[in-house]
Design a protein around this motif. Structure first.
Motif, PDB file in Angstrom:
ATOM      1  N   MET A   1       0.851  -1.190   0.000  1.00 46.99           N
ATOM      2  CA  MET A   1       0.000   0.000   0.000  1.00 46.99           C
ATOM      3  C   MET A   1       0.892   1.247   0.000  1.00 46.99           C
ATOM      4  O   MET A   1       1.744   1.404   0.873  1.00 46.99           O
ATOM      5  CB  MET A   1      -0.920   0.000   1.223  1.00 46.99           C
ATOM      6  CG  MET A   1      -2.036   1.041   1.166  1.00 46.99           C
ATOM      7  SD  MET A   1      -3.069   1.064   2.665  1.00 46.99           S
ATOM      8  CE  MET A   1      -3.693  -0.611   2.683  1.00 46.99           C
ATOM      9  N   THR A   2       0.674   2.113  -0.984  1.00 46.07           N
ATOM     10  CA  THR A   2       1.491   3.326  -1.104  1.00 46.07           C
ATOM     11  C   THR A   2       1.152   4.311   0.019  1.00 46.07           C
ATOM     12  O   THR A   2       0.084   4.214   0.638  1.00 46.07           O
ATOM     13  CB  THR A   2       1.235   3.992  -2.466  1.00 46.07           C
ATOM     14  OG1 THR A   2      -0.140   4.386  -2.539  1.00 46.07           O
ATOM     15  CG2 THR A   2       1.541   3.036  -3.603  1.00 46.07           C
ATOM     16  N   PRO A   3       2.055   5.274   0.297  1.00 47.07           N
ATOM     17  CA  PRO A   3       1.761   6.254   1.356  1.00 47.07           C
ATOM     18  C   PRO A   3       0.452   7.007   1.124  1.00 47.07           C
ATOM     19  O   PRO A   3      -0.288   7.265   2.080  1.00 47.07           O
ATOM     20  CB  PRO A   3       2.970   7.188   1.300  1.00 47.07           C
ATOM     21  CG  PRO A   3       4.071   6.357   0.746  1.00 47.07           C
ATOM     22  CD  PRO A   3       3.428   5.427  -0.229  1.00 47.07           C
ATOM     23  N   LEU A   4       0.167   7.381  -0.137  1.00 48.18           N
ATOM     24  CA  LEU A   4      -1.081   8.097  -0.426  1.00 48.18           C
ATOM     25  C   LEU A   4      -2.288   7.247  -0.071  1.00 48.18           C
ATOM     26  O   LEU A   4      -3.227   7.722   0.587  1.00 48.18           O
ATOM     27  CB  LEU A   4      -1.124   8.490  -1.897  1.00 48.18           C
ATOM     28  CG  LEU A   4      -2.438   9.132  -2.371  1.00 48.18           C
ATOM     29  CD1 LEU A   4      -2.731  10.411  -1.610  1.00 48.18           C
ATOM     30  CD2 LEU A   4      -2.399   9.381  -3.878  1.00 48.18           C
ATOM     31  N   PHE A   5      -2.259   5.983  -0.478  1.00 49.34           N
ATOM     32  CA  PHE A   5      -3.398   5.116  -0.192  1.00 49.34           C
ATOM     33  C   PHE A   5      -3.462   4.739   1.283  1.00 49.34           C
ATOM     34  O   PHE A   5      -4.538   4.436   1.801  1.00 49.34           O
ATOM     35  CB  PHE A   5      -3.348   3.866  -1.079  1.00 49.34           C
ATOM     36  CG  PHE A   5      -4.067   4.038  -2.373  1.00 49.34           C
ATOM     37  CD1 PHE A   5      -5.357   3.569  -2.535  1.00 49.34           C
ATOM     38  CD2 PHE A   5      -3.473   4.708  -3.422  1.00 49.34           C
ATOM     39  CE1 PHE A   5      -6.034   3.744  -3.724  1.00 49.34           C
ATOM     40  CE2 PHE A   5      -4.129   4.887  -4.616  1.00 49.34           C
ATOM     41  CZ  PHE A   5      -5.427   4.409  -4.781  1.00 49.34           C
ATOM     42  N   SER A   6      -2.339   4.754   1.965  1.00 44.43           N
ATOM     43  CA  SER A   6      -2.377   4.532   3.415  1.00 44.43           C
ATOM     44  C   SER A   6      -3.128   5.662   4.104  1.00 44.43           C
ATOM     45  O   SER A   6      -3.952   5.417   5.002  1.00 44.43           O
ATOM     46  CB  SER A   6      -0.950   4.425   3.963  1.00 44.43           C
ATOM     47  OG  SER A   6      -0.278   3.310   3.429  1.00 44.43           O
ATOM     48  N   VAL A   7      -2.862   6.891   3.668  1.00 40.29           N
ATOM     49  CA  VAL A   7      -3.573   8.042   4.237  1.00 40.29           C
ATOM     50  C   VAL A   7      -5.060   7.970   3.910  1.00 40.29           C
ATOM     51  O   VAL A   7      -5.931   8.184   4.779  1.00 40.29           O
ATOM     52  CB  VAL A   7      -2.965   9.356   3.715  1.00 40.29           C
ATOM     53  CG1 VAL A   7      -3.790  10.553   4.169  1.00 40.29           C
ATOM     54  CG2 VAL A   7      -1.525   9.503   4.187  1.00 40.29           C
TER      55      VAL A   7
END
Length: 270
Positions: free
Chosen positions: A1-7
């Motif tokens: 999971m990318t940082p953007l999608f984690s947020v």
């Protein structure tokens, strides 16, 4: 999971847990019940998905921080419940965003495990809507997902858009972002215009019949009666004609065929 999608995932589960806490408050549950309903709603879809796909450890087991976020959001909701009605529209927007993000994450999880479109679509729908289904079932009401809104359909749309973009060689990260935007806007548009799937309503003998269906049934019955009368007349004519004509017999000889028109006498060719 990318940082953007984690947020985005954290935003989605926070919104889901807060709305679930409010739903539990309407049922007058205690604090444990509120936290349990919030956790099941926010993390239940991903949990069921991982169990179905056989992906272990579960998302919130591998990252316990997500469970802490959900529990904290439910406690904040209980503490500040008198302010929650001011954020109703914000919750709707965040719910739409969460649906889009969950659908993409569910599809990605299935695709990374080597599954095709059908399983990816199933995983997306489970991730997007199953938490809300569990919440409503535990709250003893018909799940809102089944009430005719475009909700699970948005998950299917997200899978189609995402896999279509991958098929035309759009990068996975860019395809995910575009899909989230498309699914989010589609959900907002469906809520704004009040559109949804057709609703099936069956009331047995008390259900009214569409006059057009009555007319069609009447025309079909009239045509069947007319065809039956015609068939009866044709049959009667055939029987009458067969009684007027003597029976015909075909007699084979070595050199020719003779038609015998008299059942008792010899044929004309004899």
């Amino acid at each position: 999971m990318t940082p953007l999608f984690s947020v985005l995932y954290v935003i989605g589960i926070t919104a889901e847990s807060m709305t679930a806490a409010l739903s539990a408050g309407r049922q007058k549950l205690d604090l444990f019940g509120v936290m349990l309903i919030a956790s099941i709603t926010a993390l239940g879809g991903g949990t069921v998905r991982d169990i179905v796909l056989g992906a272990y450890p579960l998302t919130w087991v591998g990252e316990p921080m997500y469970l802490l976020v959900v529990l904290a959001a439910s406690i904040v909701t209980v503490s500040m419940s008198f302010l929650m009605h001011y954020f109703r529209h914000l919750f709707l927007l965040l719910d739409a965003l969460g649906l889009a993000v969950f659908s993409v994450l569910g599809a990605q999880k299935a695709l990374h495990l080597g599954h095709g479109f059908l399983i990816a679509a199933t995983a997306a729908v489970i991730t997007g809507v199953f938490g809300g289904i569990l919440r409503d079932l535990l709250s003893d009401r018909v799940p809102l997902v089944f009430s005719g809104e475009f909700y699970a359909s948005i998950s299917l749309l997200a899978v189609c858009v995402y896999m279509g973009l991958l098929h035309v060689d759009v990068g996975e990260h860019n395809a995910a972002i575009i899909t989230v935007v498309v699914a989010f806007l589609a959900r907002i548009a469906s809520m704004y215009y009040g559109k949804g799937l057709p609703v099936f309503e069956y009331r047995g003998a008390d259900q009214p019949i569409d006059p057009r269906i009555r007319l069609s049934a009447r025309m079909v019955k009239a045509g069947a009666r007319k065809a039956k009368r015609t068939l009866h007349l044709d049959r009667a004519s055939y029987v009458a004609m067969s009684k007027l004509r003597p029976p015909m017999r075909l007699r084979m000889t070595r050199n020719k065929q003779d038609w015998d028109l008299n059942s008792d006498g010899p044929g004309q060719g004899s």
